[in-house]
Design an enzyme around this catalytic site. Structure first.
Site, PDB file in Angstrom:
ATOM      1  NE  ARG A 557      -0.883  11.872  -5.943  1.00  0.00           N
ATOM      2  CZ  ARG A 557      -0.990  11.450  -4.702  1.00  0.00           C
ATOM      3  NH1 ARG A 557       0.050  10.952  -4.087  1.00  0.00           N
ATOM      4  NH2 ARG A 557      -2.130  11.555  -4.066  1.00  0.00           N
ATOM      5  CB  SER A 621       6.212   3.792   0.575  1.00  0.00           C
ATOM      6  OG  SER A 621       6.066   5.030  -0.050  1.00  0.00           O
ATOM      7  CG  ASP A 675       5.751   6.240   2.818  1.00  0.00           C
ATOM      8  OD1 ASP A 675       6.649   5.836   3.584  1.00  0.00           O
ATOM      9  OD2 ASP A 675       4.625   5.685   2.723  1.00  0.00           O
TER      10      ASP A 675
HETATM   11  C1  BG6 Z   1       1.084   9.861   0.569  1.00  0.00           C
HETATM   12  C2  BG6 Z   1       2.402   9.544  -0.026  1.00  0.00           C
HETATM   13  O1  BG6 Z   1       1.082  11.144   0.834  1.00  0.00           O
HETATM   14  O2  BG6 Z   1       0.874   9.053   1.701  1.00  0.00           O
HETATM   15  C3  BG6 Z   1       2.525   8.077  -0.330  1.00  0.00           C
HETATM   16  O3  BG6 Z   1       2.676  10.381  -1.124  1.00  0.00           O
HETATM   17  C4  BG6 Z   1       2.335   7.341   0.927  1.00  0.00           C
HETATM   18  O4  BG6 Z   1       3.709   7.752  -0.929  1.00  0.00           O
HETATM   19  C5  BG6 Z   1       0.981   7.683   1.422  1.00  0.00           C
HETATM   20  O5  BG6 Z   1       2.595   5.980   0.799  1.00  0.00           O
HETATM   21  C6  BG6 Z   1       0.555   6.873   2.563  1.00  0.00           C
HETATM   22  O6  BG6 Z   1      -0.792   6.844   2.468  1.00  0.00           O
HETATM   23  P1  BG6 Z   1      -1.690   5.744   1.773  1.00  0.00           P
HETATM   24  O7  BG6 Z   1      -2.940   5.830   2.540  1.00  0.00           O
HETATM   25  O8  BG6 Z   1      -1.869   6.126   0.356  1.00  0.00           O
HETATM   26  O9  BG6 Z   1      -0.982   4.447   1.942  1.00  0.00           O
HETATM   27  C1  GLC Z   2       5.326  -0.018   5.034  1.00  0.00           C
HETATM   28  C2  GLC Z   2       6.660   0.168   4.428  1.00  0.00           C
HETATM   29  C3  GLC Z   2       7.278   1.476   4.862  1.00  0.00           C
HETATM   30  C4  GLC Z   2       6.328   2.590   4.606  1.00  0.00           C
HETATM   31  C5  GLC Z   2       5.016   2.326   5.247  1.00  0.00           C
HETATM   32  C6  GLC Z   2       4.005   3.408   4.983  1.00  0.00           C
HETATM   33  O1  GLC Z   2       5.501  -0.160   6.373  1.00  0.00           O
HETATM   34  O2  GLC Z   2       7.488  -0.891   4.790  1.00  0.00           O
HETATM   35  O3  GLC Z   2       8.499   1.677   4.178  1.00  0.00           O
HETATM   36  O4  GLC Z   2       6.879   3.763   5.064  1.00  0.00           O
HETATM   37  O5  GLC Z   2       4.511   1.109   4.775  1.00  0.00           O
HETATM   38  O6  GLC Z   2       3.689   3.522   3.657  1.00  0.00           O
END
Ligand code: BG6
Ligand code: GLC
Length: 935
Positions: A557, A621, A675
């Site tokens: 995003r 993340s 994240d």
């Molecule tokens: C979201 C975050 O809210 O949650 C993302 O903005 C994050 O950055 C995510 O990685 C985790 O959820 P998913 O299911 O999209 O991996």
């Molecule tokens: C993976 C990444 C970590 C992140 C998580 C959730 O474990 O290494 O940094 O927070 O995924 O998205």
């Protein structure tokens, strides 16, 4: 009775699509070829009026069907079951034969005068060959009237005599028992005799479980190792006797002396049993339909006469219009009226017409001759017209029976179609009993009318192969299911974690956290415990417009975040989702960052912000070693990313270089955040006690506020800092090896990063589907799924995504919908397959949630101990598709935390705006601090 506008099946011309089933319209005796014999006779007005009461229109039959449906519903509902006229008794049969049953099975079929012992052998291969050997033993009066013990000892003796005769080796055998008396069945292998009938009167048996009595008698003789595994009703035997290769046969219909039916109902609709998964055989006991008056407008005067003279007036009203035991009597009552004024009626005494006579007389070819013979045997000098009339009466009675039976059958089929949420139902109906067997017209009429009364069902009537084979099949199916269950239990036991095991996981993580925090031991820990340079949660004074990027979850995003005062709406977000195709996520790093910059440019153009340079918060993340807020060295890629040339590099620098390459605009990156941190900050904006961030989505991870004095890598004793735990890697040093199943190892080995992120691979959405798929492959190989035949589709990696896991487990989801989800994946599943797939999903997701809960418990307990508190109240900010979309995950995580960290009161707050908001808030704080420092 039928109204003037309705279309009668008896009495008036029929619409052409209907089989001519009325007297004078192609019935037996009125040959359609127009034989001279037939033309010379006609239906007299008196005949017409005598048969009129039997005349049922299609509309009437539709009404009967509707009432049968209502009666069935009452029988199935827990509230009304005990008073229902159609009792809908569960038969505890959970599956019909699927053709894979194999082995030798014994059947004991206790009849009125004989006992039949049968040994059935099933080949279990593609063409399922069935071989049977049997022996009949007369049951002496001394047995039918003697003590119960003697009866069961007699059964056991016949059994071993039979087996001795066959020179059976002393192997273990399973047995199905047909016990045709009124019983209260509570399990497939448990049935309590209510009362004896049919001349049996053995004291000491009523109220007792006949399976246990038989088992005791067999064990006492100690000749063969036989286990009684099923007690079966003859109607279910009929249903189960059909060949599985012709497709599913899920309805059984018996029209013999009496009538009854059974079908495979959706277990959740059979409210008197606990099960809610899969199907359950139900014996309708529909003979008593109408005993509450539901058939009053269909009953003819002849039915009333018959009922009054019967042994059980007012009872079994439906059966008394259909069962062979009664057809002769109805005919007799009609003929008595027809022949009134002649000497004949006196000769028509009760029982003068046998079922067989009625059926034969109805026959077009030989019917008239039989009528003459039967009337003559009664001492009646019958004219041609008398014989013709008699034939018409017999036909009308049989056809009406077929029509009523069709209405009942249509009710069953429509119920099945509706409760399975199908637009069309395709099934075979196994039929048996003297009436259907001997009377072709009965079957034809039944088939045609069912088509009209349940047009949404494609039904084929199949002649059953006798109930003994069916009883053997019930036994074989029960044996198959039990063996499969054992294999399934053994496989899934590997994934069930006890309270102690979860406690161990909690303790191990705590240990790894300590190691990870200390400078000297950091390298030996599998959790990295990375400092984030964030020392406080938002206090609400943050202001300004920020750009944010959010990379690493399901979506990439770009966001514009406007942070204002709470009174003026707080935080407002405009965002755009962009895809990162796998070849970009796993290609050269420069390509990935170029792509990111193009997305930012596109966003800025769309928002009319080209040329503006807003401070930017970057949610990235992945594990990063930070030395400041705006710098992060990528330690390793995780999840589905593997872009080259990035590990060991400062991600912010890679982004700035890409901007330079593109030469579009300037970027002012002020913060890079994980994240988990973004989520904690985002939730912290609304709840200041949010001091933990948790992600359970594509990956899993957590961060929390640690005391600075405990963070070995940093100087400083006062205050706290948010630590990105990177718990996904927990266990990468081998400390969790005892918890990995073969399925986890396979998933790990086939992943982009074998040997790494081992804890994440037990929990997060990216891997759960793969674990499920591996287990399903194993269960297929063990013959518990897909009839043991691996579907090529199931060999496809990653076909199960988190969203499927979540929808399969949705509460109240009908099996049909589970099947639909699996079909969408290209898997062709039976009802039982989908029950098992759902169970596997449940077990895998539950383990994930419990492990996640154990880890959260370790974190909150550490915070509590850090602060020297007896009790800690803390909020965990959570995000991630698995946590949010899975119907039970959140609840299971919370329950586990409560069990393992009883001194912490933990509130879980779901992040609504994603980590991008948190990243912007962090950027806002950084800008404020920078301003202060400049001032
Ligand atoms: C979201 C975050 O809210 O949650 C993302 O903005 C994050 O950055 C995510 O990685 C985790 O959820 P998913 O299911 O999209 O991996
Ligand atoms: C993976 C990444 C970590 C992140 C998580 C959730 O474990 O290494 O940094 O927070 O995924 O998205």
């Amino acid at each position: 009775m039928s109204s003037g506008q309705e279309t009668p099946l008896v009495g008036k011309p029929l619409p052409s699509q209907l089989s001519p089933t009325c007297p004078g319209h192609g019935l037996a005796g009125v040959s359609e070829s127009g034989s001279p014999q037939a033309q010379s006779r006609h239906l007299t007005a008196q005949m017409q009026s005598s048969l009129q009461p039997l005349c049922l229109s299609l509309e009437t039959l539709h009404r009967v069907k509707g009432r049968m449906l209502e009666a069935m519903e009452r029988g199935l509902s827990r509230r009304t079951h005990s008073q229902a006229t159609v009792r809908m008794l569960p038969a505890f049969i959970r599956s019909t034969p699927d053709g894979t049953e194999r082995g030798k099975f014994l059947v004991l079929e206790l009849g009125d005068t004989h006992l039949r012992v049968l040994l059935m052998e099933l080949s279990g291969d593609t063409d399922q060959r069935v071989t049977m050997e049997d022996q009949h033993f007369p049951v002496p009066d001394a047995i039918t009237q003697g003590p119960g013990e003697k009866l069961f000892a007699f059964l056991a003796t016949c059994l071993w005599e039979f087996l001795d005769e066959l020179h059976m080796p002393q192997t273990d055998l399973e047995l199905g028992f047909s016990f045709p008396f009124a019983c209260r069945q509570t399990r497939l292998d448990q049935s309590y005799l209510i009362s004896w009938s049919k001349g049996f009167r053995c004291p000491g048996v009523e109220g007792r479980d006949v399976v246990a009595l038989l088992q005791e008698a067999i064990d006492k003789q100690d000749r063969y190792r036989i286990k009684v595994i099923a007690v079966v009703n003859d109607t279910t035997g009929t249903m189960m006797s059909c060949d599985a290769s012709a497709g599913p046969c899920e309805v059984g219909l018996v029209v013999d002396a009496g009538t009854n039916s059974c079908f495979m109902a959706e277990a959740r609709h059979v409210e008197v049993v606990e099960e809610s998964e899969g199907r359950m055989g139900v014996v309708t006991e529909w003979g008593s339909f109408g005993d509450n008056g539901a058939l009053n407008d269909v009953l003819s005067p002849y039915d009333h006469q018959l009922d009054q003279a019967s042994l059980n007036p007012g009872k079994q009203r439906y059966e008394k219009m259909i069962g062979g035991l009664y057809l002769g009597e109805i005919v007799r009552h009609i003929l008595t009226e027809l022949f009134s004024g002649r000497t004949a009626p006196a000769r028509l005494t009760e029982g003068s017409f046998q079922t067989q006579d009625i059926l034969e007389i109805s026959d077009e070819q030989v019917g008239l001759a039989t009528a003459r013979r039967v009337l003559r045997a009664l001492g009646l000098e019958a004219s041609d017209q008398d014989c013709f009339n008699t034939q018409q009466v017999c036909s009308a009675v049989c056809i009406r029976a077929a029509g009523l039976c069709a209405a009942g059958l249509a009710a069953i089929l429509s119920h099945m179609c509706r409760s399975r949420e199908l637009s069309r139902l395709k099934t075979s109906v196994a039929v048996d009993g003297a009436v259907v067997r001997a009377h072709a017209k009965f079957r034809q009429t039944l088939q045609q009318l069912v088509k009209q009364l349940a047009p949404e069902c494609d039904v084929t009537l199949v002649q059953a192969e006798g109930s003994s084979k069916g009883i053997g099949m019930v036994t074989a199916v029960a044996s198959r299911l039990a063996a499969q269950r054992r294999r399934v239990d053994r496989t899934l036991a590997l994934l069930q974690l006890s309270h102690d095991a979860l406690g161990t996981v909690q303790a191990l993580l705590r240990q790894e956290m300590e190691l990870g925090l200390k400078k000297e031991t950091h390298a030996s820990s599998s959790v990295r415990m990375l400092p984030t340079y964030i020392c406080a949660t938002p206090d609400g004074s943050e202001r300004g417009d920020f750009l944010a990027l959010d990379l690493g979850g399901t979506n990439f995003r770009v966001l514009l975040v406007k942070v204002g005062s709470r009174e003026r709406g707080g935080v407002q977000i405009v965002s755009e989702i962009y895809s990162i195709p796998p070849h970009v996520a796993q290609g050269p790093g420069s390509q990935l960052f170029d792509h990111i910059v193009e997305c930012i440019a596109d966003f800025q153009t769309k928002q009319g912000m080209m040329g503006q340079t807003l401070p930017l918060g970057f949610t990235f993340s992945f594990p990063c070693q930070q030395t400041s807020l705006d710098q992060g060295i990528l330690l390793s890629w995780t999840k589905g990313f593997n872009a080259s040339g990035c590990v060991g590099q400062d991600v912010v620098k890679l982004l700035r270089e890409a901007v330079k390459r593109k030469n579009h605009f300037a970027l002012d990156v002020v913060a890079i955040v994980n994240d988990t941190v973004g989520t904690m900050m985002s939730c912290g904006y609304d709840d200041p006690s949010c001091e933990v961030g948790l992600i359970v989505g594509t990956g899993t991870n957590a961060c929390y506020m640690e005391e600075l004095r405990n963070v070995g890598a940093l100087a400083g004793e006062e205050g706290r800092m948010c630590i990105n735990m990177e718990w996904g890697a927990f266990g990468d040093n081998g400390c969790l090896d005892a918890f990995f199943t073969p399925f986890d190892r396979q998933v790990d080995e086939a992943s982009l990063n074998p040997g790494r992120q081992r804890f994440e691979k037990l929990i997060s959405g990216m891997y759960l589907g793969e674990i499920v798929r591996r287990i399903l492959l194993e269960l297929t190989a063990k013959g518990c799924l897909f009839r043991g035949r691996p579907s090529p589709k199931l060999q496809t990696p990653d076909i199960f995504q988190t969203k499927f896991l979540s929808s399969i487990e949705s509460d109240g989801l009908a099996l049909r919908q589970v099947c639909a989800i699996l079909e969408e994946l290209g898997l062709h599943v039976s009802c039982e397959d989908s029950v098992l797939v759902r169970e596997v999903c449940q077990v895998v997701a539950r383990r994930a949630a419990q492990l996640c809960g154990a880890a959260v418990a370790a974190v909150v307990e550490k915070i509590r101990e850090n602060r020297g508190l007896e009790q800690l109240a803390v909020t965990v900010g959570v995000d991630g598709t698995l946590y949010k979309l899975h119907p039970h995950f959140a609840q299971q995580v919370q329950a586990t935390v409560q069990q393992l960290a009883p001194r912490c009161s933990v509130t879980f707050l779901q992040s609504e705006d994603g980590s991008g908001k948190g990243a912007a808030l962090i950027a806002a704080v950084a800008c404020r601090v920078a301003r202060h420092q400049r001032a």
